[in-house]
Scaffold this motif. Structure first.
Motif, PDB file in Angstrom:
ATOM      1  N   ILE A   1       0.839  -1.199   0.000  1.00  0.00           N
ATOM      2  CA  ILE A   1       0.000   0.000   0.000  1.00  0.00           C
ATOM      3  C   ILE A   1       0.877   1.253   0.000  1.00  0.00           C
ATOM      4  CG2 ILE A   1      -1.638   1.354   1.378  1.00  0.00           C
ATOM      5  CD1 ILE A   1      -2.796  -1.415   2.291  1.00  0.00           C
ATOM      6  N   SER A   2       1.940   1.235   0.802  1.00  0.00           N
ATOM      7  CA  SER A   2       2.820   2.414   0.877  1.00  0.00           C
ATOM      8  C   SER A   2       3.518   2.678  -0.464  1.00  0.00           C
ATOM      9  CB  SER A   2       3.833   2.270   2.010  1.00  0.00           C
ATOM     10  OG  SER A   2       4.802   1.295   1.725  1.00  0.00           O
ATOM     11  N   VAL A   3       3.846   1.627  -1.199  1.00  0.00           N
ATOM     12  CA  VAL A   3       4.455   1.808  -2.525  1.00  0.00           C
ATOM     13  C   VAL A   3       3.467   2.509  -3.450  1.00  0.00           C
ATOM     14  CG1 VAL A   3       5.236   0.560  -4.588  1.00  0.00           C
ATOM     15  CG2 VAL A   3       6.134  -0.040  -2.336  1.00  0.00           C
TER      16      VAL A   3
ATOM     17  N   LEU B   1      17.684   3.090  -3.110  1.00  0.00           N
ATOM     18  CA  LEU B   1      17.621   2.672  -4.519  1.00  0.00           C
ATOM     19  C   LEU B   1      18.332   3.676  -5.414  1.00  0.00           C
ATOM     20  CD1 LEU B   1      13.971   1.323  -4.867  1.00  0.00           C
ATOM     21  CD2 LEU B   1      16.086   0.015  -4.638  1.00  0.00           C
ATOM     22  N   THR B   2      18.130   4.955  -5.131  1.00  0.00           N
ATOM     23  CA  THR B   2      18.798   6.000  -5.903  1.00  0.00           C
ATOM     24  C   THR B   2      20.310   5.882  -5.746  1.00  0.00           C
ATOM     25  OG1 THR B   2      16.911   7.465  -5.623  1.00  0.00           O
ATOM     26  CG2 THR B   2      18.992   8.501  -6.235  1.00  0.00           C
ATOM     27  N   GLU B   3      20.741   5.698  -4.506  1.00  0.00           N
ATOM     28  CA  GLU B   3      22.177   5.575  -4.224  1.00  0.00           C
ATOM     29  C   GLU B   3      22.763   4.328  -4.881  1.00  0.00           C
ATOM     30  OE1 GLU B   3      22.032   5.626   0.029  1.00  0.00           O
ATOM     31  OE2 GLU B   3      21.356   7.709   0.076  1.00  0.00           O
ATOM     32  N   THR B   4      22.022   3.225  -4.832  1.00  0.00           N
ATOM     33  CA  THR B   4      22.487   1.971  -5.437  1.00  0.00           C
ATOM     34  C   THR B   4      22.589   2.109  -6.948  1.00  0.00           C
ATOM     35  OG1 THR B   4      21.496   0.674  -3.660  1.00  0.00           O
ATOM     36  CG2 THR B   4      21.992  -0.498  -5.701  1.00  0.00           C
ATOM     37  N   ALA B   5      21.593   2.726  -7.563  1.00  0.00           N
ATOM     38  CA  ALA B   5      21.607   2.905  -9.023  1.00  0.00           C
ATOM     39  C   ALA B   5      22.816   3.734  -9.447  1.00  0.00           C
ATOM     40  CB  ALA B   5      20.310   3.565  -9.482  1.00  0.00           C
ATOM     41  N   ARG B   6      23.098   4.790  -8.701  1.00  0.00           N
ATOM     42  CA  ARG B   6      24.261   5.625  -9.027  1.00  0.00           C
ATOM     43  C   ARG B   6      25.562   4.845  -8.857  1.00  0.00           C
ATOM     44  NH1 ARG B   6      22.034  10.729  -5.852  1.00  0.00           N
ATOM     45  NH2 ARG B   6      20.614  11.495  -7.441  1.00  0.00           N
ATOM     46  N   ALA B   7      25.660   4.106  -7.749  1.00  0.00           N
ATOM     47  CA  ALA B   7      26.891   3.361  -7.470  1.00  0.00           C
ATOM     48  C   ALA B   7      27.146   2.283  -8.516  1.00  0.00           C
ATOM     49  CB  ALA B   7      26.810   2.737  -6.078  1.00  0.00           C
ATOM     50  N   LEU B   8      26.085   1.658  -9.011  1.00  0.00           N
ATOM     51  CA  LEU B   8      26.228   0.582  -9.990  1.00  0.00           C
ATOM     52  C   LEU B   8      26.144   1.088 -11.437  1.00  0.00           C
ATOM     53  CD1 LEU B   8      24.026  -2.155  -8.255  1.00  0.00           C
ATOM     54  CD2 LEU B   8      26.524  -1.965  -8.256  1.00  0.00           C
ATOM     55  N   ASP B   9      25.878   2.390 -11.592  1.00  0.00           N
ATOM     56  CA  ASP B   9      25.745   3.007 -12.905  1.00  0.00           C
ATOM     57  C   ASP B   9      24.673   2.293 -13.738  1.00  0.00           C
ATOM     58  OD1 ASP B   9      26.296   4.972 -14.786  1.00  0.00           O
ATOM     59  OD2 ASP B   9      27.782   3.712 -15.816  1.00  0.00           O
ATOM     60  N   ILE B  10      23.503   2.095 -13.111  1.00  0.00           N
ATOM     61  CA  ILE B  10      22.370   1.495 -13.811  1.00  0.00           C
ATOM     62  C   ILE B  10      21.181   2.447 -13.733  1.00  0.00           C
ATOM     63  CG2 ILE B  10      23.118  -0.888 -13.445  1.00  0.00           C
ATOM     64  CD1 ILE B  10      21.162  -1.078 -11.127  1.00  0.00           C
ATOM     65  N   SER B  11      20.173   2.180 -14.514  1.00  0.00           N
ATOM     66  CA  SER B  11      18.984   3.022 -14.568  1.00  0.00           C
ATOM     67  C   SER B  11      18.227   2.971 -13.237  1.00  0.00           C
ATOM     68  CB  SER B  11      18.068   2.551 -15.694  1.00  0.00           C
ATOM     69  OG  SER B  11      16.776   3.080 -15.535  1.00  0.00           O
ATOM     70  N   GLU B  12      17.980   4.151 -12.675  1.00  0.00           N
ATOM     71  CA  GLU B  12      17.213   4.226 -11.436  1.00  0.00           C
ATOM     72  C   GLU B  12      15.784   3.722 -11.665  1.00  0.00           C
ATOM     73  OE1 GLU B  12      15.776   7.512  -8.132  1.00  0.00           O
ATOM     74  OE2 GLU B  12      17.248   8.100  -9.618  1.00  0.00           O
ATOM     75  N   ASP B  13      15.188   4.075 -12.810  1.00  0.00           N
ATOM     76  CA  ASP B  13      13.825   3.636 -13.113  1.00  0.00           C
ATOM     77  C   ASP B  13      13.725   2.111 -13.155  1.00  0.00           C
ATOM     78  OD1 ASP B  13      12.927   6.234 -13.241  1.00  0.00           O
ATOM     79  OD2 ASP B  13      13.052   6.359 -15.428  1.00  0.00           O
ATOM     80  N   ALA B  14      14.714   1.472 -13.773  1.00  0.00           N
ATOM     81  CA  ALA B  14      14.704   0.005 -13.855  1.00  0.00           C
ATOM     82  C   ALA B  14      14.847  -0.614 -12.470  1.00  0.00           C
ATOM     83  CB  ALA B  14      15.830  -0.480 -14.764  1.00  0.00           C
ATOM     84  N   LEU B  15      15.714  -0.054 -11.645  1.00  0.00           N
ATOM     85  CA  LEU B  15      15.917  -0.569 -10.299  1.00  0.00           C
ATOM     86  C   LEU B  15      14.650  -0.397  -9.457  1.00  0.00           C
ATOM     87  CD1 LEU B  15      18.019  -1.931  -8.497  1.00  0.00           C
ATOM     88  CD2 LEU B  15      18.747   0.342  -7.760  1.00  0.00           C
ATOM     89  N   ILE B  16      14.003   0.758  -9.567  1.00  0.00           N
ATOM     90  CA  ILE B  16      12.760   0.998  -8.832  1.00  0.00           C
ATOM     91  C   ILE B  16      11.676   0.053  -9.315  1.00  0.00           C
ATOM     92  CG2 ILE B  16      10.881   2.670  -8.518  1.00  0.00           C
ATOM     93  CD1 ILE B  16      13.070   4.849  -8.334  1.00  0.00           C
ATOM     94  N   SER B  17      11.579  -0.150 -10.615  1.00  0.00           N
ATOM     95  CA  SER B  17      10.584  -1.077 -11.168  1.00  0.00           C
ATOM     96  C   SER B  17      10.800  -2.488 -10.630  1.00  0.00           C
ATOM     97  CB  SER B  17      10.653  -1.064 -12.687  1.00  0.00           C
ATOM     98  OG  SER B  17       9.725  -1.956 -13.228  1.00  0.00           O
ATOM     99  N   ASP B  18      12.045  -2.937 -10.587  1.00  0.00           N
ATOM    100  CA  ASP B  18      12.354  -4.262 -10.038  1.00  0.00           C
ATOM    101  C   ASP B  18      11.976  -4.340  -8.567  1.00  0.00           C
ATOM    102  OD1 ASP B  18      13.336  -5.070 -12.477  1.00  0.00           O
ATOM    103  OD2 ASP B  18      15.452  -4.929 -11.902  1.00  0.00           O
ATOM    104  N   TRP B  19      12.268  -3.286  -7.823  1.00  0.00           N
ATOM    105  CA  TRP B  19      11.947  -3.264  -6.396  1.00  0.00           C
ATOM    106  C   TRP B  19      10.438  -3.316  -6.178  1.00  0.00           C
ATOM    107  CZ3 TRP B  19       9.508   0.330  -3.121  1.00  0.00           C
ATOM    108  CH2 TRP B  19       9.629   0.053  -1.756  1.00  0.00           C
ATOM    109  N   ILE B  20       9.675  -2.583  -6.982  1.00  0.00           N
ATOM    110  CA  ILE B  20       8.217  -2.590  -6.861  1.00  0.00           C
ATOM    111  C   ILE B  20       7.680  -3.993  -7.129  1.00  0.00           C
ATOM    112  CG2 ILE B  20       6.082  -1.748  -7.929  1.00  0.00           C
ATOM    113  CD1 ILE B  20       7.505   0.997  -8.202  1.00  0.00           C
TER     114      ILE B  20
END
Length: 156
Positions: free
Chosen positions: A25-27, A36-55
């Motif tokens: 519900i909170s999502v 997630l933002t920090e991880t995406a930057r550190a791994l140089d991957i798309s933040e949107d893709a990482l957030i989508s996977d997390w959702i």
């Protein structure tokens, strides 16, 4: 000592737990962990893709989430936002969101389901279909349960 399920910080044993449903519900209310933002930057991957996977993970997760006080506040705020914006199943009250499967039930369908005890009339219909006719809205769980009762009634 535990680790926060959202920010990965160590937390004391006086942690807070949220059910998988509460986190889902909170999502829908906009919760996105800063990690997630920090991880995406550190791994140089798309933040949107990482957030989508997390959702997607949140949607399928069944266990409780243990969080720190800061993340608990974020969850509470996002739950309040989701509940203010969302609609609910007319039969069980579960919050429904844009991508949740629903069933729209007309008067004759509800009468037949009531006759076999599959669903009970919750009050007046709350939604209109594309033709403008009033309908009751059922979540997937309520419809699955009603279909199972119907199949049992028919002997299938």
């Amino acid at each position: 000592m535990n680790i926060c399920s959202l920010c990965n910080k160590p937390i004391p044993s006086s942690d807070r737990k949220y059910s998988a449903e509460q986190v889902r519900i909170s999502v829908h209310g906009g919760l996105r962990p800063k990690s997630l933002t920090e991880t995406a930057r550190a791994l140089d991957i798309s933040e949107d893709a990482l957030i989508s996977d997390w959702i997607q993970k949140v949607k399928t997760e069944a266990s409780d989430w243990t969080v720190c006080n800061e993340c608990a506040g974020l969850i509470e705020s996002a739950i309040a936002q989701a509940e203010a914006n969302g609609r609910r199943c007319d039969f069980c009250g579960t919050p429904l969101f844009g991508d949740d499967p629903i069933a729209m039930i007309d008067e004759s369908g509800l009468v037949r389901m009531e006759a076999i005890g599959a669903l009970l009339r919750p009050g007046p219909p709350t939604m209109r279909d594309v033709a403008g006719k009033l309908r009751w809205v059922a979540c997937k769980k309520c419809m699955d349960r009603a279909v199972q009762i119907l199949q049992d009634h028919l002997g299938k």
